[in-house]
Write an enzyme that holds these catalytic residues in place. Structure first.
Site, PDB file in Angstrom:
ATOM      1  N   ASP A 185       0.802  -1.227   0.000  1.00 36.19           N
ATOM      2  CA  ASP A 185       0.000   0.000   0.000  1.00 36.19           C
ATOM      3  C   ASP A 185       0.829   1.270   0.000  1.00 36.19           C
ATOM      4  O   ASP A 185       0.461   2.268  -0.607  1.00 36.19           O
ATOM      5  CB  ASP A 185      -0.945   0.012   1.208  1.00 36.19           C
ATOM      6  CG  ASP A 185      -0.205   0.223   2.521  1.00 36.19           C
ATOM      7  OD1 ASP A 185       0.739  -0.541   2.806  1.00 36.19           O
ATOM      8  OD2 ASP A 185      -0.565   1.146   3.273  1.00 36.19           O
ATOM      9  N   ASP A 213       5.482   0.370   3.471  1.00 37.74           N
ATOM     10  CA  ASP A 213       5.680  -0.865   4.215  1.00 37.74           C
ATOM     11  C   ASP A 213       5.508  -2.064   3.281  1.00 37.74           C
ATOM     12  O   ASP A 213       5.397  -1.915   2.069  1.00 37.74           O
ATOM     13  CB  ASP A 213       4.711  -0.944   5.398  1.00 37.74           C
ATOM     14  CG  ASP A 213       3.265  -0.712   4.971  1.00 37.74           C
ATOM     15  OD1 ASP A 213       2.955  -0.942   3.772  1.00 37.74           O
ATOM     16  OD2 ASP A 213       2.441  -0.303   5.796  1.00 37.74           O
ATOM     17  N   TYR A 228      -5.933   0.954   8.851  1.00 37.15           N
ATOM     18  CA  TYR A 228      -7.008   1.305   7.923  1.00 37.15           C
ATOM     19  C   TYR A 228      -8.357   0.985   8.545  1.00 37.15           C
ATOM     20  O   TYR A 228      -9.123   0.169   8.041  1.00 37.15           O
ATOM     21  CB  TYR A 228      -6.827   0.574   6.578  1.00 37.15           C
ATOM     22  CG  TYR A 228      -5.656   1.094   5.779  1.00 37.15           C
ATOM     23  CD1 TYR A 228      -5.747   2.301   5.097  1.00 37.15           C
ATOM     24  CD2 TYR A 228      -4.452   0.400   5.743  1.00 37.15           C
ATOM     25  CE1 TYR A 228      -4.666   2.796   4.372  1.00 37.15           C
ATOM     26  CE2 TYR A 228      -3.374   0.883   5.023  1.00 37.15           C
ATOM     27  CZ  TYR A 228      -3.485   2.084   4.341  1.00 37.15           C
ATOM     28  OH  TYR A 228      -2.423   2.576   3.632  1.00 37.15           O
ATOM     29  N   GLU A 237       5.843   9.723   3.461  1.00 34.36           N
ATOM     30  CA  GLU A 237       5.432   8.402   3.005  1.00 34.36           C
ATOM     31  C   GLU A 237       4.467   8.521   1.820  1.00 34.36           C
ATOM     32  O   GLU A 237       3.520   9.307   1.863  1.00 34.36           O
ATOM     33  CB  GLU A 237       4.758   7.610   4.131  1.00 34.36           C
ATOM     34  CG  GLU A 237       4.453   6.169   3.727  1.00 34.36           C
ATOM     35  CD  GLU A 237       3.971   5.315   4.891  1.00 34.36           C
ATOM     36  OE1 GLU A 237       4.053   4.082   4.782  1.00 34.36           O
ATOM     37  OE2 GLU A 237       3.508   5.881   5.895  1.00 34.36           O
TER      38      GLU A 237
END
Length: 622
Positions: A77, A80, A229, A474
């Site tokens: 995603d 990571d 999430y 990120e």
């Protein structure tokens, strides 16, 4: 992804004053090409032979094995190595929507094939993740153990457990979003790969039925996802979102009725939003339903659909700063929703503004805001302003797309890009050793994460390019996905056709003498090795005009492989799908490199005139 549960306030935010900035124009086509490369860097599984991000290698090759299911593939995603199902499915939905709205512009840019490949990389995985009608795997890997380590995906030693939803442990939001992704992608592949499109639709129908029949939030069933999430908005928005995409894909009245009958009770007509993203889909639902209304499809649901449209326009007006309560913006003019990864909301809102601008222009109407009527062009200008900010037109003169311009983030919070490539040095990088050796480095990333959209600046346009500043540095797939269509739109301009037309308007059709379909032979003799057959497949009336959809089949009748072909097309007055424009002629689409002996390819076009004149300008047999 280094993130914690976020509390989403449904209350709109206040607008800050924005300052104008004047900069040189941007190369949106280059930005589009770069943004697609980011998805290749995020690939999990066995990488294909045409992988362009060459510093990556195969990874996650045993995913799902412990559960007796093949879950190899898909996308990581963000920075990571976890595969989270909800944001991955949303990413695929938005990439598909980009193609559906702006496929012509993507084709003109030469990136349609790469965009379709990016969608298919995701849908291939989603098919694997849905092995039974009422079983869906929603996560591979665990965020807690993953974040304890700093390893490139090729070296992963973290837990790769797979987590699923089923009737006893439901997840309507996850199943609904995955159904939406499958349905939207089925439209993308309908003509180029109809068998695959039908397979996607079968999964979409089953997943919608699963989501609707066994209701519940997926983060109650997959509790390990809650820190990363969590579905704060619940699942009603995903149920409506899935129904909207299934209607768009099938024209099945059941899904239109679902939107009409449940709009009030599920919040579709009630929530006035100032955000759109992987969790909260209401603004996207409202935009799609407004499109159905403008297409004349609402029928006896018109009153309800008008309420959806009012909320869609509430969102658009809030983005423009012309509503009753407006979206917050930084002093430099960027939409601002939250500290962590704010760019996801910028790209999502900008995409909705772009498509709604084109819907309004096609319908010949303006946007009605509290501050007065707004021309559709102002919505597109807003979307452009946000993209320009991302690409460097901001107080810091920083491009928030890695690799675009000269001043972009060099210390991206991303495991793969921050550690030397496995292909350069295959020496094993340990779980904690990666933090000591690579995470703490102050130098630039050894691998350029080309095209990645990072989290972006704070509420005052400030930004710190530091690897441990995950809120700002990120990237995420769902930051880039809405941007694909938007960059194609800005690069290629308007498609030159009514944006409401490609989906056929249902209902009674006024009978008119139809133009006679014709076969346009290839030049030279009747024994030409290339045949072209045209036929009119459907007709409908919109705004008093009669439109025709033509299907054209090009067949290689020779005993050799057709390596190249150039078609000459004249008297074409509408959109065309399935070929690539090449100068003044048309060539193979990007997903076809040759046509074997005896095989055919199909392309289609829509316009309000007699059949276009099509002939073979040149070809090469080998």
């Amino acid at each position: 992804m280094e993130k914690f549960a976020r509390l989403i306030s449904m209350a709109p935010l206040l607008l800050l004053l924005c300052l104008p900035f004047a900069f040189a124009g941007h190369d949106y086509g280059q930005a589009l090409s770069k943004s697609l490369l980011f998805f290749e860097a995020q690939r999990s599984g066995y990488l294909p032979h045409n992988q362009r991000v060459t510093w990556r290698a195969n990874s996650g090759l045993n995913d799902g094995k412990a559960s007796g299911v093949d879950l190899v593939g898909g996308y990581y995603d963000a920075g990571d190595n976890v595969k989270f199902g909800l944001p991955m499915a949303f990413t695929i939905t938005m990439m598909s929507w980009s193609i559906i709205e702006y496929g012509k512009q993507l084709g003109s840019s030469g990136e349609l094939g790469n965009t379709m490949e990016a969608v298919k990389w995701g849908t291939d995985y989603l098919i694997k993740a849905h092995p039974q009608p009422y079983v869906l795997y929603g996560e591979v890997g665990d965020g807690n153990t993953d974040h304890y380590c700093w390893q490139r995906p090729e070296d992963m030693t973290t837990d790769r457990r797979a987590y699923k939803i089923d009737p006893s442990n439901p997840g309507s939001d996850l199943a609904g979003e995955t159904a939406a992704a499958m349905a939207a992608a089925s439209i993308v592949f309908r003509h180029s790969n109809p068998a695959y499109a039908n397979e996607l639709l079968t999964h979409a129908h089953q997943l919608f039925d699963f989501a609707d029949k066994y209701r519940g939030k997926y983060d109650s069933s997959i509790s390990v996802v809650q820190k990363y999430y969590r579905s704060v908005s619940g699942y009603n928005d995903e149920l409506l979102w899935a129904a909207a995409w299934l209607y768009q894909a099938t024209n099945n009245q059941y899904y239109l009725d679902y939107l009409g009958n449940n709009g009030d009770s599920m919040g579709g007509t009630g929530w006035g939003m100032t955000e759109f993203g992987w969790d909260v889909k209401y603004a996207g639902v409202q935009t799609l339903v407004a499109k159905f209304l403008m297409q004349g499809k609402a029928g006896h649901h018109a009153a309800v659909f008008e309420k959806y449209q009012q909320k869609a326009e509430y969102f658009m007006c809030s983005c423009l700063g012309k509503g009753t309560r407006n979206a917050q913006k930084t002093p430099g003019g960027l939409i601002y929703r939250q500290r962590w990864n704010n760019m996801q909301f910028v790209t999502g809102a900008s995409f909705l503004a772009s498509v709604y601008s084109d819907y309004l222009a096609s319908a010949g109407r303006n946007l009605n805001c509290a501050a007065g009527n707004v021309a559709p062009s102002q919505l597109l200008s807003f979307a452009k302003s946000q993209v320009d900010y991302i690409l460097g037109d901001n107080p810091r003169a920083t491009s928030y797309m890695v690799g675009y311009g000269n001043n972009y983030p060099r210390q991206v919070h991303h495991r793969g890009s921050s550690i030397v490539s496995y292909k350069v040095d295959p020496t094993f990088v340990s779980c904690r050793g990666g933090y000591a050796t690579w995470f703490s480095r102050k130098g630039s990333d050894p691998n350029l994460l080309t095209g990645a959209i990072v989290g972006g600046p704070d509420a005052y346009d400030n930004f710190a390019d530091e690897r441990d500043n995950y809120e700002q540095t990120e990237p995420a797939t769902y930051n880039n996905a809405p941007l694909l269509g938007l960059l194609a739109r800005l690069s290629g301009g308007h498609g030159g056709y009514n944006q409401l037309l490609p989906v056929v308007v249902p209902g009674p059709i006024e009978k008119k003498p139809a133009p006679q379909p014709k076969v346009t032979p290839a030049p030279a003799s009747t024994s030409s090795p290339i045949s072209i057959a045209q036929k009119m497949t459907t007709t409908w009336i919109a705004n008093g005009n009669t439109y025709y959809r033509y299907s054209i089949t090009v067949t290689n009748k020779s005993a050799k492989e057709l390596k190249d072909i150039k078609l000459s097309i004249s008297k074409l007055y509408g959109p065309l799908w399935g070929l690539t424009k090449s100068g003044n002629s048309y060539a193979f689409p990007s997903w076809i490199s040759s046509l074997p002996a005896g095989k055919s390819l199909e392309f289609v076009y829509i316009h309000s005139a007699s059949a276009a004149d099509i002939s073979v300008a040149s070809y090469t047999l080998a």
